[in-house]
Design an enzyme around this catalytic site. Structure first.
Site, PDB file in Angstrom:
ATOM      1  N   GLY A  20       0.928  -1.274  -0.012  1.00  0.00           N
ATOM      2  CA  GLY A  20      -0.051   0.095   0.038  1.00  0.00           C
ATOM      3  C   GLY A  20       0.796   1.230   0.003  1.00  0.00           C
ATOM      4  O   GLY A  20       0.442   2.239  -0.410  1.00  0.00           O
ATOM      5  N   GLU A  24       1.558   1.894  -3.482  1.00  0.00           N
ATOM      6  CA  GLU A  24       0.387   2.313  -4.060  1.00  0.00           C
ATOM      7  C   GLU A  24       0.178   3.700  -3.988  1.00  0.00           C
ATOM      8  O   GLU A  24      -0.372   4.661  -4.913  1.00  0.00           O
ATOM      9  CB  GLU A  24      -0.596   1.300  -3.718  1.00  0.00           C
ATOM     10  CG  GLU A  24      -0.478   0.042  -4.321  1.00  0.00           C
ATOM     11  CD  GLU A  24      -1.386  -0.890  -3.645  1.00  0.00           C
ATOM     12  OE1 GLU A  24      -1.231  -1.348  -2.470  1.00  0.00           O
ATOM     13  OE2 GLU A  24      -2.228  -1.425  -4.450  1.00  0.00           O
TER      14      GLU A  24
HETATM   15  N1  CAA Z   1       1.748  -3.724   8.612  1.00  0.00           N
HETATM   16  C1  CAA Z   1       1.761  -3.878  10.112  1.00  0.00           C
HETATM   17  N2  CAA Z   1       2.622  -3.743  10.834  1.00  0.00           N
HETATM   18  C2  CAA Z   1       4.014  -3.638  10.069  1.00  0.00           C
HETATM   19  C3  CAA Z   1       3.963  -3.683   8.508  1.00  0.00           C
HETATM   20  C4  CAA Z   1       2.988  -3.705   8.034  1.00  0.00           C
HETATM   21  N3  CAA Z   1       2.661  -3.960   6.586  1.00  0.00           N
HETATM   22  N4  CAA Z   1       5.252  -3.600   8.419  1.00  0.00           N
HETATM   23  C5  CAA Z   1       5.996  -3.746   9.517  1.00  0.00           C
HETATM   24  N5  CAA Z   1       5.315  -3.729  10.397  1.00  0.00           N
HETATM   25  C6  CAA Z   1       5.784  -3.532  11.841  1.00  0.00           C
HETATM   26  C7  CAA Z   1       6.210  -4.823  12.342  1.00  0.00           C
HETATM   27  O1  CAA Z   1       5.301  -5.977  12.883  1.00  0.00           O
HETATM   28  C8  CAA Z   1       7.307  -4.522  13.379  1.00  0.00           C
HETATM   29  O2  CAA Z   1       6.454  -4.188  14.672  1.00  0.00           O
HETATM   30  P1  CAA Z   1       6.922  -4.795  16.140  1.00  0.00           P
HETATM   31  O3  CAA Z   1       8.202  -3.945  16.381  1.00  0.00           O
HETATM   32  O4  CAA Z   1       5.581  -4.464  17.057  1.00  0.00           O
HETATM   33  O5  CAA Z   1       7.007  -6.481  15.783  1.00  0.00           O
HETATM   34  C9  CAA Z   1       7.685  -3.243  13.004  1.00  0.00           C
HETATM   35  O6  CAA Z   1       6.944  -2.525  11.937  1.00  0.00           O
HETATM   36  C10 CAA Z   1       9.227  -3.002  12.291  1.00  0.00           C
HETATM   37  O7  CAA Z   1       9.063  -4.195  11.518  1.00  0.00           O
HETATM   38  P2  CAA Z   1      10.183  -5.339  11.252  1.00  0.00           P
HETATM   39  O8  CAA Z   1      10.653  -5.746  12.607  1.00  0.00           O
HETATM   40  O9  CAA Z   1       9.746  -6.222  10.487  1.00  0.00           O
HETATM   41  O10 CAA Z   1      11.383  -4.334  10.459  1.00  0.00           O
HETATM   42  P3  CAA Z   1      12.622  -5.098   9.776  1.00  0.00           P
HETATM   43  O11 CAA Z   1      13.475  -4.006   9.266  1.00  0.00           O
HETATM   44  O12 CAA Z   1      13.022  -6.571  10.069  1.00  0.00           O
HETATM   45  O13 CAA Z   1      11.472  -5.444   8.436  1.00  0.00           O
HETATM   46  C11 CAA Z   1      10.065  -5.023   6.484  1.00  0.00           C
HETATM   47  C12 CAA Z   1      10.899  -4.512   7.688  1.00  0.00           C
HETATM   48  C13 CAA Z   1      10.796  -5.724   5.392  1.00  0.00           C
HETATM   49  C14 CAA Z   1       9.454  -3.812   5.925  1.00  0.00           C
HETATM   50  C15 CAA Z   1       9.182  -5.986   7.116  1.00  0.00           C
HETATM   51  O14 CAA Z   1       8.633  -5.477   8.192  1.00  0.00           O
HETATM   52  C16 CAA Z   1       7.922  -6.295   6.216  1.00  0.00           C
HETATM   53  O15 CAA Z   1       8.178  -7.083   5.358  1.00  0.00           O
HETATM   54  N6  CAA Z   1       6.781  -5.629   6.533  1.00  0.00           N
HETATM   55  C17 CAA Z   1       5.732  -6.170   5.514  1.00  0.00           C
HETATM   56  C18 CAA Z   1       5.710  -5.540   4.223  1.00  0.00           C
HETATM   57  C19 CAA Z   1       4.594  -6.012   3.326  1.00  0.00           C
HETATM   58  O16 CAA Z   1       4.196  -7.307   3.273  1.00  0.00           O
HETATM   59  N7  CAA Z   1       3.808  -5.069   2.961  1.00  0.00           N
HETATM   60  C20 CAA Z   1       2.482  -5.351   2.162  1.00  0.00           C
HETATM   61  C21 CAA Z   1       1.262  -5.336   3.107  1.00  0.00           C
HETATM   62  S1  CAA Z   1      -0.258  -5.718   2.169  1.00  0.00           S
HETATM   63  C22 CAA Z   1      -0.686  -4.495   1.565  1.00  0.00           C
HETATM   64  O17 CAA Z   1      -0.152  -3.497   1.255  1.00  0.00           O
HETATM   65  C23 CAA Z   1      -2.040  -4.822   0.661  1.00  0.00           C
HETATM   66  C24 CAA Z   1      -2.467  -3.736  -0.151  1.00  0.00           C
HETATM   67  O18 CAA Z   1      -1.918  -3.468  -1.253  1.00  0.00           O
HETATM   68  C25 CAA Z   1      -3.647  -2.932   0.320  1.00  0.00           C
END
Ligand code: CAA
Length: 263
Positions: A111, A114
């Protein structure tokens, strides 16, 4: 930084919106989307704006996507409401009459990508990471990515990014046209300042019309889109008042303007 979900600051007509959930890498939950929508509605009322900058709080992330913890248990109907709310909000960005610039400071995923795609400009820090990783979660982009990404980079690259979910660095994002510029992380603000100065030196109405011609035109067949351009071009000229009344229909406006021009 305030404790609001969107921190709003302003300097000489340039409004900066900082999405402020750094602990969740500025993931878009319903509350943040609602707040962003509200701020954009207020900005729509303003005639003195010059530009809008959108960035993420903290040094690590622009926006890491929709909030997965909120999204994952939604029913299809709830998911539809969530996505519709986000789509309405990002559409407001495209419709703002001033340039909107995404200052991408780190993760720009799902998102978040996006949201950046809905901005007119994207300037990325050299450590930015882009991607549409939704398929890895078993979903697809839901905030406009399947439509705006192919329009920005072409369908082959959009299919590549969306079906693999692979992440790309800022250099690749620049190469494929996903962003306009890549700058060292500490220079995002300076480059934004330089860019908004350039906007300020140009006609406000001309920028508005150019934006309208490009976005509205892309959704039309070529002849209709060219007629729209003619109408907006005509509106910018000294015959403004005469042409104004014809502007309701871009086709008739262009026809009448053309005959007036050659008379
Ligand atoms: N939603 C909610 N929380 C999120 C998040 C997300 N998309 N991305 C990161 N966070 C949170 C993590 O849960 C974590 O929280 P806690 O400290 O409470 O555990 C905090 O942010 C820090 O994240 P990480 O510890 O994972 O940090 P990292 O440096 O190890 O990794 C990252 C960073 C690669 C961005 C990893 O967090 C990640 O892969 N995040 C998800 C990315 C993702 O898949 N995005 C797509 C979401 S779906 C979407 O967007 C649908 C749509 O089109 C509408």
């Amino acid at each position: 930084m305030s404790d609001k979900l969107i921190d709003v600051t302003e300097k000489e007509g340039v409004v900066r919106l900082t999405l402020n959930r750094p602990k969740a890498l500025n993931a878009l939950n319903s509350d943040l989307i609602t707040e962003l929508n509200k701020v954009l509605v207020e900005l729509e009322q303003r005639s003195d704006l010059r530009a809008v900058l959108i960035t993420g709080a903290g040094e690590k992330s622009f926006v890491a996507g929709a909030d997965i913890s909120e999204m994952r248990d939604k029913t299809p109907e709830e998911a539809r409401v969530f996505a519709s709310q986000a789509l309405t909000t990002v559409k407001r960005i495209e419709h703002l009459p001033v340039p909107v610039v995404a200052l991408v400071n780190g993760f720009c995923l799902g998102g978040g990508c996006e949201l950046a795609l809905a901005c007119d400009w994207a300037i990325a820090s050299d450590n930015a990471i882009f991607g549409q990783p939704e398929v890895g979660l078993g979903v697809i982009p839901g905030f406009g990515g399947t439509q705006r990404l192919p329009r920005r980079v072409g369908s082959a690259l959009a299919l590549d990014l969306i079906t693999t979910g692979r992440k790309i660095d800022a250099a690749e994002a620049l190469r494929i046209g996903l962003v306009n510029r890549v700058v060292p992380a500490g220079e995002l603000d300076a480059v934004a300042e330089e860019l908004t100065q350039q906007f300020a030196g140009n006609g406000r109405q001309a920028i508005r019309s150019a934006k309208q011609a490009i976005y509205d035109g892309m959704d039309q067949d070529l002849d209709s889109a060219l007629a729209l351009e003619t109408s907006l071009f005509a509106l910018a000229l000294p015959v403004k008042n005469k042409v104004k009344a014809w502007a309701r229909s871009s086709r008739s406006a262009s026809r009448i303007f053309e005959s007036a021009w050659y008379d």
